[in-house]
Design an enzyme around this catalytic site. Structure first.
Site, mmCIF file in Angstrom:
data_model
loop_
_atom_site.group_PDB
_atom_site.id
_atom_site.type_symbol
_atom_site.label_atom_id
_atom_site.label_comp_id
_atom_site.label_asym_id
_atom_site.label_seq_id
_atom_site.Cartn_x
_atom_site.Cartn_y
_atom_site.Cartn_z
ATOM 1 N N THR A 20 -5.934 -4.198 3.213
ATOM 2 C CA THR A 20 -5.923 -2.990 4.044
ATOM 3 C C THR A 20 -7.234 -2.809 4.803
ATOM 4 O O THR A 20 -7.224 -2.440 5.980
ATOM 5 C CB THR A 20 -5.652 -1.750 3.169
ATOM 6 O OG1 THR A 20 -6.590 -1.722 2.097
ATOM 7 C CG2 THR A 20 -4.260 -1.789 2.587
ATOM 8 N N ASP A 38 -3.455 -4.412 -6.159
ATOM 9 C CA ASP A 38 -3.802 -5.401 -5.136
ATOM 10 C C ASP A 38 -3.483 -6.807 -5.611
ATOM 11 O O ASP A 38 -2.951 -7.629 -4.852
ATOM 12 C CB ASP A 38 -5.293 -5.300 -4.787
ATOM 13 C CG ASP A 38 -5.608 -4.073 -3.931
ATOM 14 O OD1 ASP A 38 -4.660 -3.406 -3.480
ATOM 15 O OD2 ASP A 38 -6.797 -3.776 -3.732
#
Length: 556
Positions: A97, A393
């Site tokens: 991100t 993640d």
């Protein structure tokens, strides 16, 4: 606005504000650059953390890009588009991100320089679109394959995703857990692997050490048994999943019962008890020794279940029921009277444990479990939250690598290689689009440049060294943030899913193209019209209403 007879005609409210042309573009670009700058220092293994404090004093400490942006109180419409870039990256891949947002900010910065040279936004967006398509082709060419059996590469992907977060000290152990969790829920089809990340449940418990984090081949429920007389542990569990209450049903219409003597009342109570006993007998006759109920369980029913030696848990959420069905291979039953042995699920053990002072129910050792749970431990609430983000993640990265079947090198290697290929491609393109493609290539190099800056090294020297290595044919040469030297980091375990890079390039490029095509911003009354904002949306310089970013001004 002139009208008939020279009289002005107003088509908007007096409070509405409008910014047009270059002013609109400058304000939008300034806002996006501010957002990009806010998260830029978090990129990479040596990235810093941000402390976010909300209006009631609750704080979040993280360096996760999407978390930072979601916690910001953003007002500027263009800045909100940057948040969408991060959210899209998170939903599609689960990692990268910060890379996507930093890249979008740099693409707009490069475009700003082209606008100053009187190059039309349409030309810039066309060049960016060509560069994006070329980047996708290059990524396909240079990416390397990874398979389900390649545990080592998948573990490297998970560890790379966790680098730079609080979990880094234990990333080898946590990386293995992430890989095992993804492999447990992965289902192979003719088109590749289907991985439902929702089937990996994450539970948190404050206390203990990070190394006490564990993977359960089944489901962890943050619930306890309903009656103290029930067993704490059941081996060779036969599990009934109920989505109806173990209670006497109330009539759907209003009814009134007149009782003239105490014996009638006693008879009424006994009748209710008999109904509950029949329900419990139906469950016991099916062979179930564990009941997990989505709704309530009557106190009397709890007593009968305890007498039968059945462990029961109530108020289990519907999402957990779906996970339990996947893990235990059970059918979710609506009618208790119709429950059969074939509806029951199986688990090696079902036991209640006390974790960090809270009772939890563990459904363990499910054969061929397609739903698993991770119990995350850590010293404080903020540590546990950050480890959870790191694991999300890692799980997203491993899932993406398996679904796509391709991985690339990290440490800025992929971006430098893309920049090199784009510059070669630009030479073959005529017209002003060539300038936009070169600007796109320059923007790609913001990633290795930022990695060097955040690690305390000279970004120019680092970039020159990396370019020389890639010109010499070293595709995976990236920056080693420990030594500051350019090395083949792919072989050292710095590996990322190809989809992370593909999605970041596409999202950042599409967002910047959309923002560049805006030349008119019309704000309705009450939207960013404060006097202290200094004029139109974006305000002077800072690009945000009120000259700041929702209390985040200190990060600029």
């Amino acid at each position: 606005m002139p009208g008939l007879g020279g009289q002005p005609v107003f088509i908007m409210s007096e409070d509405a504000e409008r910014t047009t042309g270059e002013d609109a573009q400058e304000n939008n670009i300034a806002a996006c650059k501010s957002v990009s700058k806010a998260v830029r220092t978090t990129l990479g293994p040596k990235g810093m953390d941000k402390m976010m404090v909300d209006s009631v004093g609750d704080l979040v400490v993280t360096n996760d890009g999407v978390t930072i942006l979601e916690e910001m109180d953003l007002d500027h419409p263009a800045a909100k588009m940057m948040v969408e870039v991060a959210q899209t990256q998170e939903e599609e891949v689960g990692d990268g991100t910060t890379t996507a947002v930093v890249l979008a900010g740099e693409l707009l910065k490069q475009a700003e320089e082209l606008l100053d040279q009187e190059i039309h936004p349409t030309v810039i967006t066309k060049g960016y679109r060509m560069a994006r398509q070329r980047s996708t082709q290059v990524l396909d060419d240079i990416a390397e394959e990874v398979e389900l059996s390649d545990n080592e590469t998948l573990r490297k992907v998970a560890m790379t995703a966790m680098t730079g977060k609080s979990a880094e000290a234990s990333r080898e152990y946590l990386g293995e857990l992430a890989v095992d969790a993804v492999k447990d829920v992965a289902e192979e089809t003719d088109d590749g692997f289907v991985i439902d990340r929702d089937m990996i449940k994450v539970e948190k418990s404050q206390g203990g050490s990070i190394e006490e984090t564990e993977l359960v081949e089944g489901v962890i429920l943050d619930k306890e048994k309903t009656h103290s007389g029930m067993p704490d542990s059941i081996s060779d569990a036969k599990i009934a999943l109920l989505d109806s209450a173990i209670e006497v049903k109330e009539t759907e219409t209003d009814a009134e019962i007149n009782i003239s003597d105490p014996s009638q009342m006693q008879s009424f109570v006994e009748q209710e008890e008999d109904q509950l006993k029949d329900m419990v007998n139906s469950i016991a006759e099916s062979g179930a020794n564990v009941v997990l109920c989505q709704k309530g369980i009557d106190d009397i029913a709890q007593h009968y279940l305890a007498k039968k030696g059945i462990l029961a848990v109530r108020r289990v959420s519907s999402t957990d029921m779906d996970k339990l069905a996947k893990a235990t291979n059970a059918n979710i039953v609506t009618s208790i009277e119709d429950i059969e042995e074939s509806d029951l699920g199986k688990a090696g053990t079902v036991e209640q444990k006390r974790i960090g002072g809270d009772a939890m129910t563990f459904i363990n050792d499910c054969p061929e479990a397609k739903s698993v749970s991770l119990l995350i431990r850590g010293g404080t609430e903020h540590v546990v939250d950050e480890i959870e983000r790191a694991m999300e993640d890692a799980i997203g990265g491993v899932s993406s690598a398996l679904r796509n079947g391709r991985v690339v090198g990290g440490g800025g290697a992929t971006e430098v290689e893309l920049a090199k290929e784009l510059r070669d491609y630009a030479d073959s393109v005529g017209g002003r689009e060539q300038l936009a493609i070169n600007a796109f290539a320059d923007a790609m190099e913001v990633i290795p440049r930022t990695l060097a800056e955040n690690a305390g090294y000279d970004p120019i020297d680092t970039l020159v060294d990396l370019r020389n290595k890639h010109d010499a044919g070293e595709t995976w040469a990236g920056i080693d943030v420990t030594s500051g030297e350019s090395q083949k980091l792919f072989d050292q375990g710095v590996v990322e899913p190809k989809q992370t890079k593909t999605q970041a390039v596409q999202s950042a490029s599409e967002a910047s193209e959309m923002i560049l095509r805006i030349d008119d911003v019309i704000s309705a009354s009450g939207m960013g019209g404060d006097d202290e904002a200094g004029g139109p949306p974006g305000g002077p310089g800072g690009g945000m209403p009120g000259g700041g970013m929702g209390g985040m001004g200190g990060m600029m």
